[in-house]
Design a protein around this motif. Structure first.
Motif, PDB file in Angstrom:
ATOM      1  N   VAL A 173       0.865  -1.186   0.000  1.00 13.90           N
ATOM      2  CA  VAL A 173       0.000   0.000   0.000  1.00 13.90           C
ATOM      3  C   VAL A 173       0.900   1.234   0.000  1.00 13.90           C
ATOM      4  O   VAL A 173       1.824   1.336   0.818  1.00 13.90           O
ATOM      5  N   SER A 174       0.639   2.142  -0.943  1.00 10.40           N
ATOM      6  CA  SER A 174       1.353   3.426  -0.947  1.00 10.40           C
ATOM      7  C   SER A 174       0.508   4.458  -0.211  1.00 10.40           C
ATOM      8  O   SER A 174      -0.723   4.481  -0.323  1.00 10.40           O
ATOM      9  N   ILE A 175       1.201   5.322   0.546  1.00 12.34           N
ATOM     10  CA  ILE A 175       0.535   6.338   1.359  1.00 12.34           C
ATOM     11  C   ILE A 175       1.074   7.687   0.914  1.00 12.34           C
ATOM     12  O   ILE A 175       2.270   7.956   1.012  1.00 12.34           O
ATOM     13  N   THR A 176       0.184   8.542   0.414  1.00 11.71           N
ATOM     14  CA  THR A 176       0.567   9.852  -0.107  1.00 11.71           C
ATOM     15  C   THR A 176      -0.046  10.940   0.753  1.00 11.71           C
ATOM     16  O   THR A 176      -1.249  10.931   1.030  1.00 11.71           O
ATOM     17  N   ASN A 177       0.800  11.865   1.184  1.00 12.34           N
ATOM     18  CA  ASN A 177       0.332  13.018   1.956  1.00 12.34           C
ATOM     19  C   ASN A 177      -0.248  14.045   0.996  1.00 12.34           C
ATOM     20  O   ASN A 177       0.469  14.646   0.197  1.00 12.34           O
ATOM     21  N   LEU A 178      -1.558  14.275   1.056  1.00 13.92           N
ATOM     22  CA  LEU A 178      -2.221  15.209   0.147  1.00 13.92           C
ATOM     23  C   LEU A 178      -2.001  16.659   0.536  1.00 13.92           C
ATOM     24  O   LEU A 178      -2.243  17.555  -0.263  1.00 13.92           O
ATOM     25  N   ASN A 179      -1.546  16.900   1.756  1.00 18.88           N
ATOM     26  CA  ASN A 179      -1.325  18.274   2.202  1.00 18.88           C
ATOM     27  C   ASN A 179       0.094  18.752   1.955  1.00 18.88           C
ATOM     28  O   ASN A 179       0.402  19.914   2.174  1.00 18.88           O
ATOM     29  N   ALA A 180       0.951  17.868   1.528  1.00 15.20           N
ATOM     30  CA  ALA A 180       2.338  18.243   1.238  1.00 15.20           C
ATOM     31  C   ALA A 180       2.737  17.576  -0.057  1.00 15.20           C
ATOM     32  O   ALA A 180       2.432  16.408  -0.292  1.00 15.20           O
ATOM     33  N   ASN A 181       3.388  18.326  -0.908  1.00 18.00           N
ATOM     34  CA  ASN A 181       3.795  17.817  -2.217  1.00 18.00           C
ATOM     35  C   ASN A 181       5.067  16.990  -2.049  1.00 18.00           C
ATOM     36  O   ASN A 181       6.173  17.438  -2.326  1.00 18.00           O
ATOM     37  N   SER A 182       4.915  15.766  -1.529  1.00 22.36           N
ATOM     38  CA  SER A 182       6.063  14.912  -1.245  1.00 22.36           C
ATOM     39  C   SER A 182       5.841  13.549  -1.866  1.00 22.36           C
ATOM     40  O   SER A 182       4.737  13.197  -2.297  1.00 22.36           O
ATOM     41  N   ILE A 238      12.501  -6.988 -14.052  1.00 24.16           N
ATOM     42  CA  ILE A 238      12.272  -5.586 -13.650  1.00 24.16           C
ATOM     43  C   ILE A 238      10.809  -5.273 -13.899  1.00 24.16           C
ATOM     44  O   ILE A 238      10.337  -5.316 -15.035  1.00 24.16           O
ATOM     45  N   GLU A 239      10.121  -4.955 -12.836  1.00 25.42           N
ATOM     46  CA  GLU A 239       8.698  -4.580 -12.938  1.00 25.42           C
ATOM     47  C   GLU A 239       8.568  -3.111 -12.550  1.00 25.42           C
ATOM     48  O   GLU A 239       9.000  -2.710 -11.465  1.00 25.42           O
ATOM     49  N   ILE A 240       7.991  -2.334 -13.443  1.00 24.63           N
ATOM     50  CA  ILE A 240       7.801  -0.896 -13.209  1.00 24.63           C
ATOM     51  C   ILE A 240       6.302  -0.631 -13.154  1.00 24.63           C
ATOM     52  O   ILE A 240       5.573  -0.964 -14.084  1.00 24.63           O
ATOM     53  N   ARG A 241       5.873  -0.029 -12.092  1.00 22.46           N
ATOM     54  CA  ARG A 241       4.453   0.289 -11.955  1.00 22.46           C
ATOM     55  C   ARG A 241       4.299   1.642 -11.278  1.00 22.46           C
ATOM     56  O   ARG A 241       5.254   2.185 -10.722  1.00 22.46           O
ATOM     57  N   GLY A 242       3.101   2.155 -11.362  1.00 19.96           N
ATOM     58  CA  GLY A 242       2.828   3.469 -10.782  1.00 19.96           C
ATOM     59  C   GLY A 242       2.888   3.437  -9.274  1.00 19.96           C
ATOM     60  O   GLY A 242       2.793   2.384  -8.627  1.00 19.96           O
ATOM     61  N   ILE A 243       3.034   4.601  -8.707  1.00 21.70           N
ATOM     62  CA  ILE A 243       3.110   4.739  -7.259  1.00 21.70           C
ATOM     63  C   ILE A 243       2.333   5.981  -6.849  1.00 21.70           C
ATOM     64  O   ILE A 243       2.441   7.035  -7.475  1.00 21.70           O
ATOM     65  N   GLY A 244       1.528   5.840  -5.825  1.00 23.72           N
ATOM     66  CA  GLY A 244       0.778   6.991  -5.332  1.00 23.72           C
ATOM     67  C   GLY A 244      -0.183   7.527  -6.377  1.00 23.72           C
ATOM     68  O   GLY A 244      -0.952   6.798  -6.995  1.00 23.72           O
ATOM     69  N   LEU A 245      -0.110   8.824  -6.603  1.00 25.33           N
ATOM     70  CA  LEU A 245      -0.995   9.483  -7.562  1.00 25.33           C
ATOM     71  C   LEU A 245      -0.500   9.374  -8.984  1.00 25.33           C
ATOM     72  O   LEU A 245      -1.195   9.755  -9.915  1.00 25.33           O
ATOM     73  N   VAL A 246       0.698   8.867  -9.178  1.00 31.98           N
ATOM     74  CA  VAL A 246       1.262   8.742 -10.522  1.00 31.98           C
ATOM     75  C   VAL A 246       0.873   7.383 -11.077  1.00 31.98           C
ATOM     76  O   VAL A 246       1.273   6.348 -10.540  1.00 31.98           O
ATOM     77  N   THR A 247       0.093   7.390 -12.125  1.00 30.33           N
ATOM     78  CA  THR A 247      -0.336   6.148 -12.754  1.00 30.33           C
ATOM     79  C   THR A 247       0.407   5.955 -14.066  1.00 30.33           C
ATOM     80  O   THR A 247       0.850   6.923 -14.690  1.00 30.33           O
ATOM     81  N   HIS A 248       0.519   4.691 -14.459  1.00 29.15           N
ATOM     82  CA  HIS A 248       1.211   4.349 -15.700  1.00 29.15           C
ATOM     83  C   HIS A 248       0.206   3.751 -16.672  1.00 29.15           C
ATOM     84  O   HIS A 248      -0.691   3.005 -16.272  1.00 29.15           O
ATOM     85  N   GLN A 249       0.401   4.084 -17.924  1.00 30.00           N
ATOM     86  CA  GLN A 249      -0.447   3.538 -18.967  1.00 30.00           C
ATOM     87  C   GLN A 249       0.409   3.298 -20.201  1.00 30.00           C
ATOM     88  O   GLN A 249       1.037   4.222 -20.719  1.00 30.00           O
TER      89      GLN A 249
END
Length: 986
Positions: free
Chosen positions: A91-100, A340-351
């Motif tokens: 599970v990825s956890i993204t802080n929406l109040n800080a651009n981190s 090597i598996e590359i996938r999106g993380i947090g708000l960044v999605t891959h297509q």
């Protein structure tokens, strides 16, 4: 801002859940169980689908529609008895109040077994052979029953059920053998083959679940002749190592059993006992020698250890058998390159291998999660991973819990991104293992730098039409729609919904995540043939954007309906002057049938070739050009025929109304351009003097006319009514108004664009019409005169008025010039009079000395001047001045101190007694400027007259004896010189 605890960096989250739980069962809450924030953060499941889902706000983990079946999980396929089954998640956890960058939390869920599998024997009929002289108490193994469940839910007990004839001869004993319950048949009585050669018993197996599950099999016992000794293996456990990728036929190991009997009772037959399908597929056992060889591809990554039993059975009439355990460990070879598996993380999605990221993200923002793993083990699985090339990205380890063979990295930025400089990056990641020789692999990711989130979801097809049969089953899949969003993160996460009309509401549903459209009701074509609705894909941006697609579903049936026009009659309106083959209208015909039966052909009946219709579109085309003034209405019938056999048809009436176009300009009916109207000079203002009449063959607003005077009315003597065209006299007629007037009247219609006609209205203002020939000549001249030239009144009147004005101006100019000349003469006279007025005692003498006019040559004359001051002489009269002007004096001025001083002979116009020589010189001397040097001993003497000058005061100068007495004059300056005076007499 809430900070993530250390759990997200190192510790794994652990949960337990029983298998086969219903959807939306809560497994655990990351926020409440591990102290993670429950506000201002986004939780996203990276690994664990499709079995798990995570609430984005609270981090609660739930089960999904896909059940967790412990026995079918890939991770739990080859577990040894007693081993636990784990389902891993991230599970990825993204802080929406800080651009981190997001943090990654790893965890595992122990899947607990439930009793969902029934124990079963390998065959419904089990066969067991027993010699007839077997001793009482002898044990014979019975084939084991298998249960896919484990632990307490596995096999718990066996039960033997026998008939009366076998109840006293056989019993059941269960022994524990290497964590297995081994059922054994015990002989309880003497067996006599001659009395009874076989017995059929029932053996029942039951697991330990609650409630328990059980099954049974037929145990058929065959009584054989005696065989005394059973085979015996040399080892109770055989172990061997086998390199993966070993070739077919490669020897693994050999089991060996010995039998003390002789003959056929000592011949041993080897076979697999309770071996899995994989063991039988990969290994071959020689039945005669016990040699185990490779017969299939050995891959350690599929299975690392092969455990099975080998049974040795003699070939006696009453065969005996023995078992041994075999463990083959697969030895790893470096035959797998790193993955090597590359996938999106947090708000960044891959297509499609591409990640979209805004250019304003801070440095060290993660754009992807890179997982590097190697299926080998040991040194062969130790992997090194780097980013190749010169790109502003690097790898940072994401978790401390990974092993050498499986690591996770964040692919993050190293410098600020600039969309205007570089819009896209191709990032190549290289992974190399530590094998000998090493193996490597690469994978790449395209990172597209985005400016802003300004893209709406877009469907692959904006309109989709499908055919779906009636009498369907509820909840049956109809179709699946798909939309894409060029944005990233939550702005690209789509939720599907339907927008239907009230009549079809509730008939269809759509999965908000997958876009699958299912029918909820049973469709009936006789009630409704076609369903149309919109599919809306809305992203989760703020504010959200949405895209739509149209879906049409046709329900098909037999051809039992006539074609039907949507209207009972059609009325179309078209503009006149439309070119041929222009569309004039469109009709719609429907047929409740489908296919060829619903294919409709349209034709025009009562056709004279004026109209044609396009089949397929229902568009009516005109083959003529309309002229409303010739015909304003057309009427005909349309026929619709379907493609059935026999065909069905329908009719409808069509009316075409031709609308007017402003294609005709107004034309003047009266008055004629060559006519005129006589107006008497005493006609009163406000009286109607004429009327302009015009017509327009158009209709409506195109035929409404507006009258205006556009020329020929410079005196604003006339006015025209814009609506009626009545011309009235506005002002009183004056003398200048007499004569011919030509009004340029313009008649405009109100069409767009407006058209107009022009009329010439002539008025002759005079008392009588005596000279009609002249009047006709004036009118003819008016018709040849351009319209921008006004013809109004008597032109001679204006020209005479202009000539009078010119004469008055000339006279005024002459008078003004005369006055200026007189004034100049008077001023000059006054100035000359003042100049001739002479010297006055007490008046300051001017510094300028003037040379007198030159007279004829004469000898030197000397006169003595008295030193005493004389009174101021009276002003000379004009006669005296004139006499003085006629006399001449000749001065011989000598300066004793300057031997080379020039000599000057100055004629004097004043008499010798005049005291103001300087003034005389100034007004009469024609000579150029020279210096006169009065050598007065004191400044107080400078205002004395010439007779009072000292005897030594001498003027020295030269002059031209040939002076002509010109009016020119020159200025002379003087300076005081303290030299001694020379006694000279003038």
């Amino acid at each position: 801002l809430c900070q993530l605890p250390a759990l997200a960096l190192g510790t794994r989250a652990n949960y337990k859940v029983q298998e086969e739980q219903p959807p939306n069962t809560l497994i655990g809450s990351l926020a409440s169980d591990y102290g993670l924030p429950d506000m201002g953060h986004l939780y996203k499941l990276e690994v664990g689908a499709p079995y798990l889902r995570v609430d984005g706000k609270t981090g609660d983990i739930y089960t999904t529609e896909t059940p967790i079946d412990r026995e079918n999980l890939r991770e739990c396929q080859h577990l040894l008895p007693g081993e636990s089954c784990f389902l891993e998640f991230e599970v990825s956890i993204t802080n929406l109040n800080a651009n981190s960058s997001p943090r990654l939390l790893e965890g595992q869920i122990e899947v607990l077994d439930i009793n969902d599998n029934t124990p079963n024997f390998a065959s419904p009929v089990l066969t067991l052979s027993i010699p007839e002289n077997t001793n009482i108490g002898t044990l014979f193994p019975i084939p084991l029953a298998m249960d896919r469940d484990s632990g307490p839910n596995g096999v718990a007990s066996y039960e033997l059920m026998a008939g009366p004839e076998a109840q006293e001869l056989f019993g059941l004993q269960v022994a524990e053998d290497q964590d297995e319950k081994q059922p054994q048949l015990i002989v309880m009585g003497n067996l006599d083959r001659e009395q009874w050669d076989s017995y059929d018993l029932t053996i029942k197996v039951q697991d330990g679940g609650n409630p328990p599950r059980a099954s049974s099999a037929l145990l058929r016992i065959t009584i054989l002749d005696m065989n005394d000794n059973a085979p015996k293996f040399e080892k109770a456990l055989y172990e061997a190592e086998l390199s993966e990728n070993s070739p077919v036929g490669h020897s693994v190991l050999q089991v060996k059993a010995n039998d003390s009997d002789q003959g056929a009772n000592a011949e041993i037959d080897y076979s697999f006992h309770q071996a899995s399908d994989m063991v039988r597929r990969l290994l071959r056992l020689d039945r005669a020698t016990g040699l185990i060889t490779v017969q299939g591809p050995i891959d350690r990554e599929d299975i690392g250890t092969l455990k099975f039993s080998v049974m040795a059975k003699d070939k006696g009439a009453n065969p005996k058998s023995a078992r041994t355990q075999v463990v083959v460990t697969i030895k790893d070879m470096n035959d797998n390159a790193p993955s090597i598996e590359i996938r999106g993380i947090g708000l960044v999605t891959h297509q499609d291998g591409m990640a979209n990221i805004s250019e304003d993200v801070p440095v060290e923002t993660a754009v992807a999660l890179v997982q590097v793993s190697d299926r080998d083990e040991g040194e062969n699985a130790v992997v090194t991973c780097v980013v190749a090339g010169d790109v502003p990205f690097q790898l940072r380890q994401a978790s401390e819990t990974g092993s050498d063979s499986k690591k996770k990295y964040f692919l993050q930025t190293t410098t600020p991104l600039d969309y205007e400089s570089v819009k896209e990056y191709t990032i190549e990641i290289v992974a190399v293992d530590s094998g000998n020789p090493p193996l490597s692999s690469t994978n790449s990711l395209k990172v597209q730098v985005m400016d802003v989130n300004d893209n709406a979801p877009v469907f692959s097809q904006s309109f989709t039409e499908v055919a779906f049969p009636e009498n369907n089953e509820p909840d049956e899949l109809v179709m699946e729609v798909s939309a894409t969003d060029a944005d990233s993160g939550s702005n690209a996460k789509l939720v599907y919904s339907l927008v239907t009309d009230p009549s079809s509401k509730g008939s269809f549903t759509i999965d908000p995540d997958s876009g699958e459209i299912r029918v909820k009701a049973v469709l009936d074509r006789e009630q409704r043939e076609r369903y149309e609705f919109l599919v809306v894909a809305e992203d989760k941006g703020s504010p959200s954007k949405q895209g739509t697609a149209s879906v049409a579903i046709n329900v098909m049936d037999r051809n039992d309906n006539d074609p039907k026009f949507m209207l009972s009659g059609y009325n179309f309106s078209v503009m006149e002057n439309m070119p041929p083959l222009s569309p004039v209208g469109m009709v719609t015909v429907i047929d409740a049938d489908k296919g060829e039966n619903a294919r409709i052909q349209l034709s025009v009946e009562q056709d004279n070739g004026d109209f044609v219709i396009q089949n397929g579109t229902g568009t009516i085309l005109s083959s003529i050009s309309f002229d409303r003034e010739q015909q304003s209405t057309y009427t005909f019938r349309l026929k619709a025929v379907d493609g059935g056999d026999p065909p069905r048809s329908a009719y409808v009436g069509v009316t075409i109304n031709v609308l007017d176009e402003n294609d005709n300009a107004p034309f003047i009916t009266s008055p004629s351009n060559a006519t005129y109207k006589h107006i008497l000079p005493h006609t009163s203002p406000g009286q109607q003097v004429s009327k302009v009449k015009a017509e327009d063959i158009d209709s409506g607003i195109n035929a409404e006319l507006i009258y205006s005077i556009t020329g020929g009315n410079p005196f604003e003597l006339f006015q025209i009514s814009p609506q009626s065209g009545d011309i009235t006299l506005e002002k009183e007629i004056l003398r200048k108004h007499h004569g011919l007037h030509r009004l340029v009247v313009r008649v405009n219609d109100k069409g767009k664009p407006s058209r107009h006609g022009t009329a010439l209205v002539h008025f002759y203002v005079n008392e009588t019409l005596a000279n009609r020939t002249l009047l006709d000549t004036l009118v003819g001249h008016s018709l040849d005169t351009p319209l921008d030239i006004d013809i109004a009144g008597d032109p001679e009147y204006e020209r005479s008025k202009q000539r009078s004005n010119i004469l008055f101006g000339v006279i005024a100019g002459i008078v003004a010039v005369t006055l200026v000349i007189v004034l100049v003469v008077l001023v000059r006279y006054c100035r000359q009079r003042e100049a001739k007025s002479g010297y006055q005692a007490g008046k300051k003498e001017t510094k300028d000395l003037y040379a007198p006019k030159q007279a004829s040559k004469s000898g030197k004359s000397k006169s003595k001047v008295k030193k005493s001051k004389s009174p101021k002489p009276p002003k000379p009269t004009e006669d005296e001045e004139e006499t003085g002007l006629q006399k001449s004096l000749k001065f011989n001025l000598m300066n004793d101190s300057v031997s080379d001083s020039p000599r000057i002979h100055l004629p004097l116009n004043y008499p010798p007694g005049s005291p103001d020589l300087g003034r005389h010189y100034r007004s009469n001397s024609p000579l150029p400027s020279i210096q006169l040097q009065p050598q007065s001993p004191s400044a107080s003497k400078k205002h004395q007259v010439v007779q009072d000058l000292p005897a030594t005061n001498t003027f020295v100068g030269t002059g031209d004896n040939n002076s002509t007495g010109s009016e020119q004059y020159s200025d002379y300056s003087y300076r005081t010189n303290p030299q001694k005076y020379t006694n000279k007499q003038v």
